[in-house]
Design a protein around this motif. Structure first.
Motif, PDB file in Angstrom:
ATOM      1  N   THR A  15       0.849  -1.195   0.000  1.00 39.21           N
ATOM      2  CA  THR A  15       0.000   0.000   0.000  1.00 39.21           C
ATOM      3  C   THR A  15       0.884   1.244   0.000  1.00 39.21           C
ATOM      4  O   THR A  15       2.070   1.185   0.336  1.00 39.21           O
ATOM      5  CB  THR A  15      -0.907   0.025   1.241  1.00 39.21           C
ATOM      6  OG1 THR A  15      -0.079   0.063   2.408  1.00 39.21           O
ATOM      7  CG2 THR A  15      -1.827  -1.186   1.284  1.00 39.21           C
ATOM      8  N   LEU A  16       0.281   2.361  -0.327  1.00 39.13           N
ATOM      9  CA  LEU A  16       1.015   3.624  -0.380  1.00 39.13           C
ATOM     10  C   LEU A  16       1.571   4.044   0.983  1.00 39.13           C
ATOM     11  O   LEU A  16       2.539   4.791   1.051  1.00 39.13           O
ATOM     12  CB  LEU A  16       0.121   4.734  -0.931  1.00 39.13           C
ATOM     13  CG  LEU A  16      -0.252   4.589  -2.405  1.00 39.13           C
ATOM     14  CD1 LEU A  16      -1.263   5.653  -2.808  1.00 39.13           C
ATOM     15  CD2 LEU A  16       0.990   4.674  -3.279  1.00 39.13           C
ATOM     16  N   ASP A  17       0.967   3.544   2.066  1.00 38.31           N
ATOM     17  CA  ASP A  17       1.493   3.889   3.388  1.00 38.31           C
ATOM     18  C   ASP A  17       2.530   2.880   3.888  1.00 38.31           C
ATOM     19  O   ASP A  17       2.927   2.911   5.050  1.00 38.31           O
ATOM     20  CB  ASP A  17       0.364   4.074   4.410  1.00 38.31           C
ATOM     21  CG  ASP A  17      -0.377   2.793   4.722  1.00 38.31           C
ATOM     22  OD1 ASP A  17      -0.080   1.740   4.113  1.00 38.31           O
ATOM     23  OD2 ASP A  17      -1.284   2.836   5.581  1.00 38.31           O
ATOM     24  N   TYR A  64      -5.377  -2.423 -10.380  1.00 38.41           N
ATOM     25  CA  TYR A  64      -4.408  -1.655  -9.599  1.00 38.41           C
ATOM     26  C   TYR A  64      -3.130  -1.477 -10.420  1.00 38.41           C
ATOM     27  O   TYR A  64      -3.084  -1.831 -11.583  1.00 38.41           O
ATOM     28  CB  TYR A  64      -4.130  -2.374  -8.269  1.00 38.41           C
ATOM     29  CG  TYR A  64      -5.400  -2.685  -7.513  1.00 38.41           C
ATOM     30  CD1 TYR A  64      -6.073  -1.694  -6.812  1.00 38.41           C
ATOM     31  CD2 TYR A  64      -5.954  -3.966  -7.550  1.00 38.41           C
ATOM     32  CE1 TYR A  64      -7.268  -1.964  -6.148  1.00 38.41           C
ATOM     33  CE2 TYR A  64      -7.144  -4.242  -6.887  1.00 38.41           C
ATOM     34  CZ  TYR A  64      -7.795  -3.237  -6.189  1.00 38.41           C
ATOM     35  OH  TYR A  64      -8.969  -3.500  -5.543  1.00 38.41           O
ATOM     36  N   GLN A 100       0.675  -2.288  -6.378  1.00 42.86           N
ATOM     37  CA  GLN A 100       0.368  -1.180  -5.474  1.00 42.86           C
ATOM     38  C   GLN A 100      -1.137  -1.039  -5.295  1.00 42.86           C
ATOM     39  O   GLN A 100      -1.862  -0.885  -6.275  1.00 42.86           O
ATOM     40  CB  GLN A 100       0.943   0.105  -6.050  1.00 42.86           C
ATOM     41  CG  GLN A 100       0.687   1.327  -5.223  1.00 42.86           C
ATOM     42  CD  GLN A 100       1.187   2.559  -5.949  1.00 42.86           C
ATOM     43  OE1 GLN A 100       2.350   2.662  -6.277  1.00 42.86           O
ATOM     44  NE2 GLN A 100       0.291   3.491  -6.201  1.00 42.86           N
ATOM     45  N   LEU A 101      -1.586  -1.105  -4.049  1.00 36.59           N
ATOM     46  CA  LEU A 101      -3.000  -0.927  -3.715  1.00 36.59           C
ATOM     47  C   LEU A 101      -3.177   0.387  -2.957  1.00 36.59           C
ATOM     48  O   LEU A 101      -2.251   0.843  -2.294  1.00 36.59           O
ATOM     49  CB  LEU A 101      -3.491  -2.076  -2.836  1.00 36.59           C
ATOM     50  CG  LEU A 101      -3.318  -3.500  -3.360  1.00 36.59           C
ATOM     51  CD1 LEU A 101      -3.877  -4.496  -2.346  1.00 36.59           C
ATOM     52  CD2 LEU A 101      -3.986  -3.678  -4.697  1.00 36.59           C
ATOM     53  N   PRO A 102      -4.368   0.976  -3.006  1.00 38.34           N
ATOM     54  CA  PRO A 102      -4.576   2.233  -2.281  1.00 38.34           C
ATOM     55  C   PRO A 102      -4.578   2.047  -0.767  1.00 38.34           C
ATOM     56  O   PRO A 102      -4.173   2.937  -0.023  1.00 38.34           O
ATOM     57  CB  PRO A 102      -5.926   2.724  -2.786  1.00 38.34           C
ATOM     58  CG  PRO A 102      -6.602   1.518  -3.349  1.00 38.34           C
ATOM     59  CD  PRO A 102      -5.528   0.591  -3.804  1.00 38.34           C
ATOM     60  N   GLN A 103      -5.042   0.890  -0.290  1.00 41.71           N
ATOM     61  CA  GLN A 103      -5.065   0.573   1.135  1.00 41.71           C
ATOM     62  C   GLN A 103      -5.143  -0.943   1.278  1.00 41.71           C
ATOM     63  O   GLN A 103      -5.424  -1.634   0.311  1.00 41.71           O
ATOM     64  CB  GLN A 103      -6.256   1.234   1.837  1.00 41.71           C
ATOM     65  CG  GLN A 103      -7.595   0.623   1.536  1.00 41.71           C
ATOM     66  CD  GLN A 103      -8.325   1.290   0.380  1.00 41.71           C
ATOM     67  OE1 GLN A 103      -8.008   2.403  -0.002  1.00 41.71           O
ATOM     68  NE2 GLN A 103      -9.296   0.617  -0.191  1.00 41.71           N
ATOM     69  N   VAL A 148       6.759   7.793  -5.160  1.00 43.06           N
ATOM     70  CA  VAL A 148       5.341   7.841  -5.542  1.00 43.06           C
ATOM     71  C   VAL A 148       4.889   9.295  -5.517  1.00 43.06           C
ATOM     72  O   VAL A 148       5.049   9.984  -4.500  1.00 43.06           O
ATOM     73  CB  VAL A 148       4.469   6.999  -4.575  1.00 43.06           C
ATOM     74  CG1 VAL A 148       3.002   7.186  -4.873  1.00 43.06           C
ATOM     75  CG2 VAL A 148       4.851   5.533  -4.678  1.00 43.06           C
ATOM     76  N   ARG A 151      -0.767  12.760  -4.415  1.00 37.78           N
ATOM     77  CA  ARG A 151      -2.062  12.890  -5.123  1.00 37.78           C
ATOM     78  C   ARG A 151      -2.849  14.033  -4.594  1.00 37.78           C
ATOM     79  O   ARG A 151      -2.812  14.421  -3.512  1.00 37.78           O
ATOM     80  CB  ARG A 151      -2.857  11.592  -4.996  1.00 37.78           C
ATOM     81  CG  ARG A 151      -2.179  10.494  -5.765  1.00 37.78           C
ATOM     82  CD  ARG A 151      -3.032   9.274  -5.741  1.00 37.78           C
ATOM     83  NE  ARG A 151      -2.352   8.260  -6.566  1.00 37.78           N
ATOM     84  CZ  ARG A 151      -2.885   7.126  -6.883  1.00 37.78           C
ATOM     85  NH1 ARG A 151      -4.074   6.827  -6.480  1.00 37.78           N
ATOM     86  NH2 ARG A 151      -2.239   6.268  -7.598  1.00 37.78           N
TER      87      ARG A 151
END
Length: 151
Positions: A15-17, A64, A100-103, A148, A151
């Motif tokens: 995930t992005l985090d 994704y 890569q997933l958003p969450q 990344v 956004r």
């Protein structure tokens, strides 16, 4: 002896985090890993990655960002898994991808193949996986996440 091709993919789902998905092998409880699997027939490596993600997690990778990281690891196949390959095959070429997933998302594990899953910060995931090449791919997330775009 088996007929498995000694060409595989390793797909780091993250995930992005900075959390990474790990799944526990059913045939080796306590062995945690990212999605992995061998190429079937004449499919491309991208097709292999998409199929393995779907089979092992139920996720549709086409929804994704799936990227070929242009990394190939060559390693000796663990002796307890060599029976899956043709006679005389001792090494595998593993191609690394990232999804890569958003969450973190819930996943549907492949019955008989995996026992459990968990989302961990990538630093903890590095220490949990049994495969050195999987640990190295997870370490690469630090630099990948730094690039990344916001956004």
């Amino acid at each position: 002896m088996g007929n498995k091709q000694p060409i595989s993919v390793l797909v780091v789902i993250y995930t992005l985090d900075g959390r990474a998905l790990l799944i526990e092998r059913a045939d080796k409880p306590g062995y945690w890993q990212s999605v992995t699997g061998s190429r079937e027939g004449s499919e491309t490596l991208l097709q292999t990655a998409q199929r393995e993600v779907a089979e092992e997690t139920g996720l549709d990778a086409s929804q994704y960002v799936l990227a070929d990281w242009q990394i190939t690891n060559r390693y000796e196949i663990y002796p307890h898994w060599r029976h899956r390959y043709p006679p005389g095959v001792t090494h595998n070429s593993e191609h690394v991808f990232g999804l890569q997933l958003p969450q973190p998302l819930p996943v549907t594990l492949s019955p008989g193949e995996h026992l459990a899953y968990q989302w961990l910060p990538w630093q903890q995931a590095v220490d949990k996986v049994f495969s050195p090449s999987n640990a190295e791919a997870l370490r690469l997330l630090a630099s990948r996440l730094a690039t990344v775009p916001a956004r």
